[in-house]
Design a protein around this motif. Structure first.
Motif, PDB file in Angstrom:
ATOM      1  N   ARG A   7       0.830  -1.218   0.000  1.00 55.74           N
ATOM      2  CA  ARG A   7       0.000   0.000   0.000  1.00 55.74           C
ATOM      3  C   ARG A   7       0.855   1.255   0.000  1.00 55.74           C
ATOM      4  O   ARG A   7       0.542   2.233  -0.677  1.00 55.74           O
ATOM      5  CB  ARG A   7      -0.954  -0.001   1.190  1.00 55.74           C
ATOM      6  N   ARG A   8       1.936   1.235   0.780  1.00 53.60           N
ATOM      7  CA  ARG A   8       2.833   2.399   0.784  1.00 53.60           C
ATOM      8  C   ARG A   8       3.379   2.648  -0.626  1.00 53.60           C
ATOM      9  O   ARG A   8       3.412   3.783  -1.087  1.00 53.60           O
ATOM     10  CB  ARG A   8       3.995   2.178   1.745  1.00 53.60           C
ATOM     11  N   GLU A   9       3.830   1.561  -1.277  1.00 51.18           N
ATOM     12  CA  GLU A   9       4.420   1.681  -2.611  1.00 51.18           C
ATOM     13  C   GLU A   9       3.386   2.100  -3.656  1.00 51.18           C
ATOM     14  O   GLU A   9       3.680   2.894  -4.548  1.00 51.18           O
ATOM     15  CB  GLU A   9       5.057   0.353  -3.038  1.00 51.18           C
ATOM     16  N   THR A  10       2.190   1.567  -3.551  1.00 58.20           N
ATOM     17  CA  THR A  10       1.161   1.796  -4.556  1.00 58.20           C
ATOM     18  C   THR A  10       0.391   3.094  -4.337  1.00 58.20           C
ATOM     19  O   THR A  10       0.163   3.857  -5.283  1.00 58.20           O
ATOM     20  CB  THR A  10       0.168   0.614  -4.571  1.00 58.20           C
ATOM     21  N   LEU A  11      -0.016   3.329  -3.096  1.00 60.62           N
ATOM     22  CA  LEU A  11      -0.909   4.451  -2.800  1.00 60.62           C
ATOM     23  C   LEU A  11      -0.221   5.651  -2.163  1.00 60.62           C
ATOM     24  O   LEU A  11      -0.774   6.750  -2.182  1.00 60.62           O
ATOM     25  CB  LEU A  11      -2.039   3.975  -1.876  1.00 60.62           C
ATOM     26  N   GLY A  12       0.928   5.424  -1.558  1.00 61.65           N
ATOM     27  CA  GLY A  12       1.620   6.495  -0.834  1.00 61.65           C
ATOM     28  C   GLY A  12       1.296   6.457   0.649  1.00 61.65           C
ATOM     29  O   GLY A  12       0.335   5.822   1.081  1.00 61.65           O
ATOM     30  N   ASP A  13       2.119   7.144   1.414  1.00 60.61           N
ATOM     31  CA  ASP A  13       2.013   7.106   2.876  1.00 60.61           C
ATOM     32  C   ASP A  13       0.790   7.807   3.445  1.00 60.61           C
ATOM     33  O   ASP A  13       0.386   7.516   4.567  1.00 60.61           O
ATOM     34  CB  ASP A  13       3.268   7.722   3.513  1.00 60.61           C
ATOM     35  N   ARG A  14       0.195   8.742   2.728  1.00 64.78           N
ATOM     36  CA  ARG A  14      -0.908   9.526   3.286  1.00 64.78           C
ATOM     37  C   ARG A  14      -2.277   9.148   2.714  1.00 64.78           C
ATOM     38  O   ARG A  14      -3.279   9.796   3.030  1.00 64.78           O
ATOM     39  CB  ARG A  14      -0.654  11.026   3.072  1.00 64.78           C
ATOM     40  N   HIS A  15      -2.332   8.112   1.922  1.00 63.87           N
ATOM     41  CA  HIS A  15      -3.626   7.651   1.407  1.00 63.87           C
ATOM     42  C   HIS A  15      -4.411   7.038   2.574  1.00 63.87           C
ATOM     43  O   HIS A  15      -3.847   6.335   3.417  1.00 63.87           O
ATOM     44  CB  HIS A  15      -3.405   6.610   0.306  1.00 63.87           C
ATOM     45  N   PRO A  16      -5.718   7.284   2.650  1.00 62.95           N
ATOM     46  CA  PRO A  16      -6.511   6.730   3.751  1.00 62.95           C
ATOM     47  C   PRO A  16      -6.396   5.210   3.903  1.00 62.95           C
ATOM     48  O   PRO A  16      -6.396   4.701   5.034  1.00 62.95           O
ATOM     49  CB  PRO A  16      -7.942   7.151   3.405  1.00 62.95           C
ATOM     50  N   ASP A  17      -6.288   4.476   2.795  1.00 64.71           N
ATOM     51  CA  ASP A  17      -6.148   3.021   2.903  1.00 64.71           C
ATOM     52  C   ASP A  17      -4.806   2.635   3.515  1.00 64.71           C
ATOM     53  O   ASP A  17      -4.720   1.683   4.304  1.00 64.71           O
ATOM     54  CB  ASP A  17      -6.304   2.355   1.536  1.00 64.71           C
ATOM     55  N   THR A  18      -3.764   3.374   3.166  1.00 66.66           N
ATOM     56  CA  THR A  18      -2.448   3.114   3.761  1.00 66.66           C
ATOM     57  C   THR A  18      -2.478   3.439   5.249  1.00 66.66           C
ATOM     58  O   THR A  18      -1.961   2.676   6.068  1.00 66.66           O
ATOM     59  CB  THR A  18      -1.360   3.962   3.064  1.00 66.66           C
ATOM     60  N   LEU A  19      -3.098   4.548   5.592  1.00 65.06           N
ATOM     61  CA  LEU A  19      -3.198   4.928   7.005  1.00 65.06           C
ATOM     62  C   LEU A  19      -3.991   3.894   7.801  1.00 65.06           C
ATOM     63  O   LEU A  19      -3.655   3.598   8.948  1.00 65.06           O
ATOM     64  CB  LEU A  19      -3.820   6.320   7.132  1.00 65.06           C
ATOM     65  N   ARG A  20      -5.011   3.318   7.194  1.00 68.32           N
ATOM     66  CA  ARG A  20      -5.765   2.256   7.857  1.00 68.32           C
ATOM     67  C   ARG A  20      -4.871   1.035   8.080  1.00 68.32           C
ATOM     68  O   ARG A  20      -4.899   0.411   9.142  1.00 68.32           O
ATOM     69  CB  ARG A  20      -7.010   1.883   7.060  1.00 68.32           C
ATOM     70  N   SER A  21      -4.057   0.696   7.092  1.00 64.60           N
ATOM     71  CA  SER A  21      -3.144  -0.436   7.236  1.00 64.60           C
ATOM     72  C   SER A  21      -2.099  -0.182   8.317  1.00 64.60           C
ATOM     73  O   SER A  21      -1.744  -1.094   9.075  1.00 64.60           O
ATOM     74  CB  SER A  21      -2.440  -0.739   5.909  1.00 64.60           C
ATOM     75  N   ILE A  22      -1.606   1.058   8.399  1.00 68.36           N
ATOM     76  CA  ILE A  22      -0.659   1.410   9.457  1.00 68.36           C
ATOM     77  C   ILE A  22      -1.322   1.229  10.812  1.00 68.36           C
ATOM     78  O   ILE A  22      -0.750   0.624  11.722  1.00 68.36           O
ATOM     79  CB  ILE A  22      -0.163   2.868   9.270  1.00 68.36           C
ATOM     80  N   GLU A  43       2.096   6.322  16.195  1.00 67.31           N
ATOM     81  CA  GLU A  43       2.403   7.742  16.027  1.00 67.31           C
ATOM     82  C   GLU A  43       2.280   8.160  14.566  1.00 67.31           C
ATOM     83  O   GLU A  43       1.707   9.210  14.260  1.00 67.31           O
ATOM     84  CB  GLU A  43       3.812   8.031  16.547  1.00 67.31           C
ATOM     85  N   GLU A  44       2.815   7.347  13.672  1.00 65.41           N
ATOM     86  CA  GLU A  44       2.745   7.663  12.247  1.00 65.41           C
ATOM     87  C   GLU A  44       1.304   7.691  11.748  1.00 65.41           C
ATOM     88  O   GLU A  44       0.902   8.597  11.020  1.00 65.41           O
ATOM     89  CB  GLU A  44       3.547   6.642  11.444  1.00 65.41           C
ATOM     90  N   GLY A  45       0.528   6.676  12.147  1.00 65.35           N
ATOM     91  CA  GLY A  45      -0.869   6.620  11.721  1.00 65.35           C
ATOM     92  C   GLY A  45      -1.677   7.794  12.235  1.00 65.35           C
ATOM     93  O   GLY A  45      -2.470   8.388  11.491  1.00 65.35           O
ATOM     94  N   LEU A  46      -1.473   8.147  13.500  1.00 68.64           N
ATOM     95  CA  LEU A  46      -2.201   9.277  14.076  1.00 68.64           C
ATOM     96  C   LEU A  46      -1.799  10.578  13.392  1.00 68.64           C
ATOM     97  O   LEU A  46      -2.660  11.380  13.002  1.00 68.64           O
ATOM     98  CB  LEU A  46      -1.945   9.355  15.579  1.00 68.64           C
ATOM     99  N   THR A  52      -4.219  14.389   7.137  1.00 68.58           N
ATOM    100  CA  THR A  52      -5.000  14.076   5.945  1.00 68.58           C
ATOM    101  C   THR A  52      -6.506  14.233   6.164  1.00 68.58           C
ATOM    102  O   THR A  52      -7.207  14.763   5.297  1.00 68.58           O
ATOM    103  CB  THR A  52      -4.706  12.631   5.491  1.00 68.58           C
ATOM    104  N   LEU A  53      -6.988  13.775   7.302  1.00 68.96           N
ATOM    105  CA  LEU A  53      -8.425  13.709   7.536  1.00 68.96           C
ATOM    106  C   LEU A  53      -8.943  14.756   8.521  1.00 68.96           C
ATOM    107  O   LEU A  53     -10.139  15.019   8.562  1.00 68.96           O
ATOM    108  CB  LEU A  53      -8.795  12.313   8.051  1.00 68.96           C
ATOM    109  N   GLY A  54      -8.049  15.305   9.328  1.00 69.20           N
ATOM    110  CA  GLY A  54      -8.458  16.277  10.340  1.00 69.20           C
ATOM    111  C   GLY A  54      -8.684  15.624  11.688  1.00 69.20           C
ATOM    112  O   GLY A  54      -8.833  14.407  11.801  1.00 69.20           O
TER     113      GLY A  54
END
Length: 80
Positions: A7-22, A43-46, A52-54
Motif C-alpha cells: 500500500r505504501r508503494e502503490t498508494l503512498g504514505d498519506r492515502h486513507p487506505d495506507t493509514l488504515r493499514s498502518i 504515532e505515524e498513523g495518528l 490528511t483527515l483532520g
C-alpha cells in the motif's frame, strides 16, 4: 507487513487506505504485546490521519484512542 508495504508503494504514505493499514498493523502489534514496535506505527498513523483527515474524523478518533491505549499499556499514563 507485506500488505502495508504494498500500500505504501502503490498508494503512498498519506492515502486513507495506507493509514488504515498502518493503524491495523500497530493494533496487531499491540495485541501481540509488542508495544515498542507498535508505538512508531501508532504515532505515524495518528499524525497521518490528523494531517490528511483532520482531528474530528472518525478514523482519526480511532487512532487517538489506540494511541491512548498503547500509552496506558506501556505505563505512560501522563502521556495517555
Amino acid at each position: 507487513e507485506e500488505g502495508l508495504r504494498v500500500r505504501r508503494e502503490t498508494l503512498g504514505d498519506r492515502h486513507p487506505d495506507t493509514l488504515r493499514s498502518i493503524n491495523n498493523m500497530a493494533y496487531l502489534l499491540m495485541k501481540m504485546g509488542e508495544l515498542q514496535e507498535a508505538k512508531p506505527l501508532c504515532e505515524e498513523g495518528l499524525r497521518g490521519r490528523r494531517e490528511t483527515l483532520g482531528d474530528h474524523h472518525p478514523s482519526t478518533l480511532i487512532s487517538i484512542n489506540n494511541m491512548a491505549n498503547l500509552l496506558m499499556d506501556m505505563g505512560e499514563l501522563q502521556e495517555a
